[in-house]
Design a protein around this motif. Structure first.
Motif, mmCIF file in Angstrom:
data_model
loop_
_atom_site.group_PDB
_atom_site.id
_atom_site.type_symbol
_atom_site.label_atom_id
_atom_site.label_comp_id
_atom_site.label_asym_id
_atom_site.label_seq_id
_atom_site.Cartn_x
_atom_site.Cartn_y
_atom_site.Cartn_z
ATOM 1 N N ILE A 1 6.698 -1.317 -4.626
ATOM 2 C CA ILE A 1 7.076 0.079 -4.451
ATOM 3 C C ILE A 1 8.582 0.251 -4.323
ATOM 4 N N GLN A 2 9.234 -0.607 -3.531
ATOM 5 C CA GLN A 2 10.677 -0.449 -3.340
ATOM 6 C C GLN A 2 11.447 -0.758 -4.619
ATOM 7 N N CYS A 3 11.003 -1.732 -5.376
ATOM 8 C CA CYS A 3 11.642 -2.014 -6.664
ATOM 9 C C CYS A 3 11.408 -0.866 -7.637
ATOM 10 N N HIS A 4 10.195 -0.358 -7.635
ATOM 11 C CA HIS A 4 9.870 0.784 -8.496
ATOM 12 C C HIS A 4 10.736 1.985 -8.121
ATOM 13 N N ARG A 5 10.967 2.151 -6.842
ATOM 14 C CA ARG A 5 11.813 3.249 -6.349
ATOM 15 C C ARG A 5 13.199 3.209 -6.995
ATOM 16 N N VAL A 6 13.809 2.041 -7.035
ATOM 17 C CA VAL A 6 15.144 1.910 -7.633
ATOM 18 C C VAL A 6 15.071 2.107 -9.139
ATOM 19 N N ARG A 7 14.038 1.540 -9.773
ATOM 20 C CA ARG A 7 13.915 1.718 -11.221
ATOM 21 C C ARG A 7 13.736 3.184 -11.590
ATOM 22 N N ARG B 1 16.911 15.990 6.132
ATOM 23 C CA ARG B 1 15.449 16.084 6.120
ATOM 24 C C ARG B 1 14.836 15.106 5.136
ATOM 25 N N LEU B 2 15.446 14.988 3.961
ATOM 26 C CA LEU B 2 14.931 14.066 2.959
ATOM 27 C C LEU B 2 15.102 12.616 3.399
ATOM 28 N N ARG B 3 16.230 12.317 4.016
ATOM 29 C CA ARG B 3 16.444 10.948 4.512
ATOM 30 C C ARG B 3 15.429 10.601 5.599
ATOM 31 N N LEU B 4 15.187 11.545 6.496
ATOM 32 C CA LEU B 4 14.235 11.303 7.578
ATOM 33 C C LEU B 4 12.820 11.134 7.026
ATOM 34 N N ALA B 5 12.477 11.931 6.021
ATOM 35 C CA ALA B 5 11.166 11.789 5.393
ATOM 36 C C ALA B 5 11.010 10.398 4.780
ATOM 37 N N ALA B 6 12.071 9.895 4.148
ATOM 38 C CA ALA B 6 12.019 8.558 3.557
ATOM 39 C C ALA B 6 11.827 7.493 4.628
ATOM 40 N N VAL B 7 12.475 7.658 5.757
ATOM 41 C CA VAL B 7 12.308 6.709 6.868
ATOM 42 C C VAL B 7 10.862 6.702 7.347
ATOM 43 N N ARG B 8 10.269 7.893 7.485
ATOM 44 C CA ARG B 8 8.882 7.981 7.936
ATOM 45 C C ARG B 8 7.941 7.302 6.944
ATOM 46 N N ILE B 9 8.193 7.510 5.663
ATOM 47 C CA ILE B 9 7.352 6.893 4.637
ATOM 48 C C ILE B 9 7.459 5.374 4.700
ATOM 49 N N GLU B 10 8.682 4.866 4.829
ATOM 50 C CA GLU B 10 8.873 3.415 4.891
ATOM 51 C C GLU B 10 8.201 2.814 6.117
ATOM 52 N N ARG B 11 8.218 3.536 7.223
ATOM 53 C CA ARG B 11 7.661 2.991 8.466
ATOM 54 C C ARG B 11 6.161 3.215 8.611
ATOM 55 N N VAL C 1 8.223 8.538 -2.977
ATOM 56 C CA VAL C 1 6.881 9.093 -2.838
ATOM 57 C C VAL C 1 6.041 8.841 -4.087
ATOM 58 N N ALA C 2 6.610 9.104 -5.265
ATOM 59 C CA ALA C 2 5.839 9.000 -6.505
ATOM 60 C C ALA C 2 5.254 7.599 -6.729
ATOM 61 N N PRO C 3 6.008 6.502 -6.492
ATOM 62 C CA PRO C 3 5.400 5.187 -6.659
ATOM 63 C C PRO C 3 4.209 4.934 -5.726
ATOM 64 N N VAL C 4 4.226 5.548 -4.547
ATOM 65 C CA VAL C 4 3.068 5.408 -3.653
ATOM 66 C C VAL C 4 1.867 6.144 -4.233
ATOM 67 N N TYR D 1 1.119 17.034 -7.724
ATOM 68 C CA TYR D 1 2.535 16.670 -7.610
ATOM 69 C C TYR D 1 2.808 15.401 -8.428
ATOM 70 N N GLY D 2 1.937 14.415 -8.257
ATOM 71 C CA GLY D 2 2.122 13.167 -8.978
ATOM 72 C C GLY D 2 2.090 13.369 -10.483
ATOM 73 N N GLU D 3 1.143 14.156 -10.946
ATOM 74 C CA GLU D 3 1.018 14.372 -12.383
ATOM 75 C C GLU D 3 2.263 15.029 -12.972
ATOM 76 N N ARG D 4 2.914 15.898 -12.199
ATOM 77 C CA ARG D 4 4.142 16.534 -12.703
ATOM 78 C C ARG D 4 5.221 15.495 -12.989
ATOM 79 N N LEU D 5 5.236 14.434 -12.198
ATOM 80 C CA LEU D 5 6.237 13.386 -12.385
ATOM 81 C C LEU D 5 5.791 12.323 -13.387
ATOM 82 N N PHE D 6 4.512 11.966 -13.350
ATOM 83 C CA PHE D 6 4.040 10.836 -14.132
ATOM 84 C C PHE D 6 4.169 11.042 -15.637
ATOM 85 N N HIS D 7 4.148 12.291 -16.095
ATOM 86 C CA HIS D 7 4.190 12.544 -17.516
ATOM 87 C C HIS D 7 5.605 12.757 -18.054
ATOM 88 N N SER D 8 6.595 12.518 -17.210
ATOM 89 C CA SER D 8 7.978 12.632 -17.672
ATOM 90 C C SER D 8 8.413 11.339 -18.342
#
Length: 208
Positions: A20-26, A98-108, A160-163, A184-191
């Motif tokens: 997931i973390q590698c996918h995040r960077v890609r 807010r976005l940074r804090l959300a990312a922290v919550r997701i990681e933890r 979020v999307a890789p999860v 939400y996922g489908e909106r991203l996955f087809h790009s």
């Protein structure tokens, strides 16, 4: 090598085939249209050059000329600043926080459950239940805007999307209640950018 005509600068990224973390960077790199060398690593046998570059031997690791970065959040924010178009963070400090804090919550909260599921055994069933609960608790964040907490795609979506992409392979069914998350996922996955971010192993997790 992953390339795009929008950028002639070539970076090197050490990545696992399904992480997931590698996918995040890609996904950040794909959203930016940045050319880079993708070096897939067998996590059981990390190459010596990775160990020489990164004292932790961890993935992802990004190399840009003489600079080596190996914390995922640091890598993502560096890429957003290094390649400012399109921007993947809002301008105002409150929204960025807010976005940074959300990312922290997701990681933890989310990512450890993913690891427990992939480890298998009896704890995996409990982890599936917990991950489903975490996602459904976050439903208001998916409903607040077109993307995760933001009207435009941001660095948070790149986590979020890789999860969400992996939920079927993890055996996590959100049911009818979770439809806004799957939409939400489908909106991203087809790009096109999302398709470029996937390794062969990740494409095999589900059909585009």
């Amino acid at each position: 090598m992953v390339q795009n005509a929008r950028s002639r600068t070539v970076l090197a990224m050490y990545s696992a085939a399904d992480d997931i973390q590698c996918h995040r960077v890609r996904l950040v790199l794909a959203a930016k249209g940045v050319a880079y060398d993708l070096i897939q690593v067998d996590t059981a046998k990390p190459p010596q050059d990775l160990i020489d570059l990164n004292p932790y031997g961890s993935l992802p690791t990004l190399v840009d000329r003489d600079l080596t970065l190996y914390d995922t959040s640091v890598i993502c924010e560096y890429l957003d600043e290094r390649y400012p178009h399109p921007p993947l963070m809002p301008i105002d400090p409150l929204s960025r926080a807010r976005l940074r804090l959300a990312a922290v919550r997701i990681e933890r909260d989310w990512l450890p459950e993913v690891e427990h599921i992939r480890a298998g055994g009896r704890p995996a069933d409990t982890a599936r239940k917990h991950l489903r609960e975490h996602l459904l608790t976050a439903l208001p964040l998916f409903k607040a805007a077109k993307f995760f907490l933001n009207p435009e795609m941001s660095l948070a979506d790149c986590l979020v999307a890789p999860v969400v992409w992996r939920l079927p392979s993890l055996g996590v069914d959100l049911g009818r209640e979770g439809k806004p998350i799957m939409d939400y996922g489908e909106r991203l996955f087809h790009s096109q950018g999302y398709a470029r971010s996937l390794t062969a192993d990740e494409k095999a997790l589900r059909a585009l």
